[in-house]
Design an enzyme around this catalytic site. Structure first.
Site, PDB file in Angstrom:
ATOM      1  N   HIS A  77      20.677 -14.322  37.838  1.00 45.92           N
ATOM      2  CA  HIS A  77      20.772 -12.872  38.041  1.00 45.92           C
ATOM      3  C   HIS A  77      21.232 -12.191  36.753  1.00 45.92           C
ATOM      4  CE1 HIS A  77      22.085  -8.957  39.490  1.00 45.92           C
ATOM      5  NE2 HIS A  77      23.313  -9.238  39.114  1.00 45.92           N
ATOM      6  N   ASP A 106       3.537   5.916  14.139  1.00 40.36           N
ATOM      7  CA  ASP A 106       3.701   4.730  15.002  1.00 40.36           C
ATOM      8  C   ASP A 106       4.942   3.993  14.526  1.00 40.36           C
ATOM      9  OD1 ASP A 106       3.214   2.228  16.504  1.00 40.36           O
ATOM     10  OD2 ASP A 106       1.214   3.050  16.799  1.00 40.36           O
ATOM     11  N   SER A 170      14.059 -10.025  20.600  1.00 38.56           N
ATOM     12  CA  SER A 170      15.033  -8.964  20.306  1.00 38.56           C
ATOM     13  C   SER A 170      15.171  -8.726  18.817  1.00 38.56           C
ATOM     14  CB  SER A 170      16.400  -9.325  20.894  1.00 38.56           C
ATOM     15  OG  SER A 170      16.325  -9.426  22.289  1.00 38.56           O
ATOM     16  N   HIS A 253      30.237 -10.042  23.026  1.00 38.65           N
ATOM     17  CA  HIS A 253      30.829  -8.706  23.072  1.00 38.65           C
ATOM     18  C   HIS A 253      29.968  -7.653  22.381  1.00 38.65           C
ATOM     19  CE1 HIS A 253      33.844  -6.206  24.720  1.00 38.65           C
ATOM     20  NE2 HIS A 253      33.679  -5.465  23.649  1.00 38.65           N
ATOM     21  N   SER A 268      23.436  11.765  25.428  1.00 35.89           N
ATOM     22  CA  SER A 268      23.651  12.790  24.390  1.00 35.89           C
ATOM     23  C   SER A 268      22.401  13.628  24.155  1.00 35.89           C
ATOM     24  CB  SER A 268      24.064  12.123  23.070  1.00 35.89           C
ATOM     25  OG  SER A 268      25.235  11.370  23.243  1.00 35.89           O
ATOM     26  N   HIS A 302      39.016 -11.201  23.701  1.00 40.31           N
ATOM     27  CA  HIS A 302      39.682 -10.647  24.893  1.00 40.31           C
ATOM     28  C   HIS A 302      39.065 -11.200  26.173  1.00 40.31           C
ATOM     29  CE1 HIS A 302      36.823  -6.894  24.802  1.00 40.31           C
ATOM     30  NE2 HIS A 302      36.293  -7.850  25.507  1.00 40.31           N
ATOM     31  N   THR A 328      35.216   5.837  22.140  1.00 41.99           N
ATOM     32  CA  THR A 328      34.551   6.071  23.428  1.00 41.99           C
ATOM     33  C   THR A 328      35.070   7.359  24.054  1.00 41.99           C
ATOM     34  OG1 THR A 328      34.480   3.665  23.700  1.00 41.99           O
ATOM     35  CG2 THR A 328      33.920   4.981  25.613  1.00 41.99           C
ATOM     36  N   LYS A 331      33.424  10.367  22.554  1.00 44.16           N
ATOM     37  CA  LYS A 331      32.099  10.630  23.131  1.00 44.16           C
ATOM     38  C   LYS A 331      32.211  11.396  24.444  1.00 44.16           C
ATOM     39  CE  LYS A 331      29.271   6.998  21.169  1.00 44.16           C
ATOM     40  NZ  LYS A 331      28.191   7.932  20.836  1.00 44.16           N
ATOM     41  N   ARG A 450      35.589 -15.032  41.417  1.00 43.66           N
ATOM     42  CA  ARG A 450      34.147 -14.788  41.351  1.00 43.66           C
ATOM     43  C   ARG A 450      33.391 -16.119  41.273  1.00 43.66           C
ATOM     44  NH1 ARG A 450      32.458 -12.788  35.330  1.00 43.66           N
ATOM     45  NH2 ARG A 450      33.897 -14.027  34.099  1.00 43.66           N
TER      46      ARG A 450
END
Length: 525
Positions: A77, A106, A170, A253, A268, A302, A328, A331, A450
């Protein structure tokens, strides 16, 4: 001679048709559309896996699946949703929007663009086929921690190879994005005049190139540990299992920010359009995005507070993680300031963008809680962590993708979706997403672990609510598919400039844009 040149010119502007158009296309709009359709299919594949998990957890005890298959579902998943749904959706949006936002004809490397898409279906066919092996698919969590991952059967090398292929796709896409943005902007479009969506994708592309090879290295070392007798992570041979966690999270991370920075760019773009105002604090938005990207490389451990690292390490990673809250917060402040005293209207893209701000902020606050070492000892590997990252990635990344599709669909197709159905989809999705993930905070704080298919009876009520929410959320997305197909089969075209208040080069083109967007590069004042 001139006749031949005219013929070549006509061929160049002729839109190819048939199945070969889609297999061989180098047009950024075609490739963007293929990425988006692929992403939608994988969204439902990954969603069905999530529903298997939630169906099993509807009540205590083992009802539907054996623990081994449950663990395969949790692993697959995550891999399908991250690498198959969210990342290809953002790349699809980049393919569609970047060239027409910067005035380019392009993408810079069109054949590479085609190749980076067509790697994906083969990689996922390989990954999903492992579920049909005798031993089943990988069952070590999406993090693939050894020694658990090294117990995998025949599916293990296929999973590793598919991850390599996804990483290659990627990296190629990221190279293309960087080459396009740095080399093909319209005359007059300096870096500090680029749309924020272009900025967020430029920074995301650098993150991809820096982090994906780290994952490739980690899984290759797993492969050699299993098949070639190396002992990188095998404690009995002098290896260190915790080293895998360090390498993995040094990729993992930044990956979290790869999944959210393009969403920041989308929000934005949408908030100013429906507030009829310019984005507040453009420069600070760019610097905040760059700061988040840089900080994302120094906070990886962390995720590992419980492995027994030195106190100095725990304090360093705790404070640097908290530091990310500052850009953050900038923003979020800028988005709210953009809306302040604006002439706001609440069409479907704006509703998704507003829900993004509110619910992503909840995910941010729970992230700050997890950044605190003593608290993290309590929360680690509980459903509180699941609630945290799903609030970041579902009402965060997925809501932003939906907002973008509703916002740009009239531009792409020249047809307007049904606004009433769009709003119904928004409200159903928002209610059910909170019904699914908010109760997970409570069972997590109470200690429910979990990735375990059974649980103590005291967690039953909240799990039942979460499971009902998950099925509601999944069924709501069928309405999204209906809205898409209903829009595409319409005959009525939208107005050329669809959204009042929308700005940018892409809105200077007709709707839908021509197959070859800009005959001549537009000038930017």
């Amino acid at each position: 001679m001139s006749t031949n040149i005219d013929k070549l010119h006509d061929d160049h502007h002729h839109t190819p048709s048939g199945i070969m158009r889609w297999i061989t296309t180098t047009n950024h709009k075609d490739i963007g559309s293929m990425y988006l359709w692929f992403s939608l299919i994988m969204f439902f594949v990954g969603g069905l896996m999530a529903l298997v998990i939630r169906a099993e957890l509807f009540q205590p005890g083992l009802q539907l699946v054996v623990p081994g298959f449950f663990n395969q579902m949790t692993t697959m998943h995550a891999l399908v949703m991250i690498f198959g749904a969210v990342m290809p959706a953002f790349v699809g949006l980049a393919n569609w929007q970047l060239p027409i936002m910067i005035g380019a004809p392009d993408m810079a490397l069109p054949r590479l663009n085609n190749w980076s898409f067509w790697i994906l279906p083969f990689a996922f066919t390989m990954m999903l086929s492992t579920l049909f092996f005798g031993s089943g698919g990988p069952a070590a969590g999406w993090t693939l921690y050894p020694p658990l991952s090294l117990q995998g059967g025949d599916s293990f090398p296929f999973t590793i190879l598919s991850i390599h292929m996804l990483g290659l796709s990627s990296i190629l896409g990221a190279i293309n994005v960087i080459a396009t943005i740095l080399n093909m902007r319209a005359p007059g479009m300096t870096l500090m005049k680029m749309p924020i969506f272009v900025w967020t994708w430029l920074i995301t592309a650098f993150l991809l190139i820096a982090s994906m090879p780290v994952l490739a290295g980690a899984v290759t070392m797993l492969l050699t540990d299993k098949f070639f007798g190396t002992m990188f992570f095998t404690a009995s041979g002098g290896g260190d299992p915790a080293m895998f966690q360090h390498i993995f999270w040094f990729f993992g991370h930044p990956e979290v920010y790869i999944l959210i920075l393009p969403a920041f760019g989308i929000v934005s773009t949408i908030i100013p359009a429906f507030s009829r105002k310019r984005l507040f604090g453009y420069d600070s938005m760019v610097y905040a995005t760059a700061s988040i990207a840089l900080l994302s490389f120094i906070v990886w451990a962390h995720h590992m507070f419980t492995v027994g690292m030195p106190l100095a390490g725990e304090i360093f990673f705790m404070f640097t993680t908290m530091l990310i809250a500052i850009p953050t917060g900038v923003k979020v402040f800028n988005w709210v300031a953009t809306m302040w005293k604006g002439s706001m209207t609440f069409e479907t893209p704006m509703l998704f963008a507003l829900a993004f701000i509110v619910l992503f902020t909840i995910g941010g606050f729970s992230g700050l809680m997890l950044a605190m070492v003593p608290a993290d000892f309590q929360y680690h590997d509980t459903y509180f962590v699941v609630a945290h990252f799903h609030y970041v990635l579902v009402p965060g990344a997925v809501f932003a993708i939906m907002a973008a599709v509703y916002y740009w669909l009239p531009k792409w197709t020249g047809k307007m979706y049904n606004e009433g159905l769009g709003k119904l989809h928004f409200w159903l999705t928002t209610i059910f997403v909170n019904l699914t993930f908010f109760p997970m905070h409570f069972v997590g704080l109470a200690g429910m672990p979990r990735r375990i298919p059974d649980y103590a009876v005291q967690f039953a009520d909240f799990n039942a609510i979460a499971s009902v929410g998950a099925f509601g959320f999944g069924l709501s997305q069928l309405l999204f598919v209906y809205i898409l197909f209903n829009t595409l089969k319409k005959d009525v075209t939208a107005e050329d400039k669809v959204w009042e208040g929308a700005e940018g080069l892409e809105w200077t083109l007709p709707s839908p844009p021509p197959y070859h967007s800009f005959e001549e590069a537009p000038k930017v004042d």
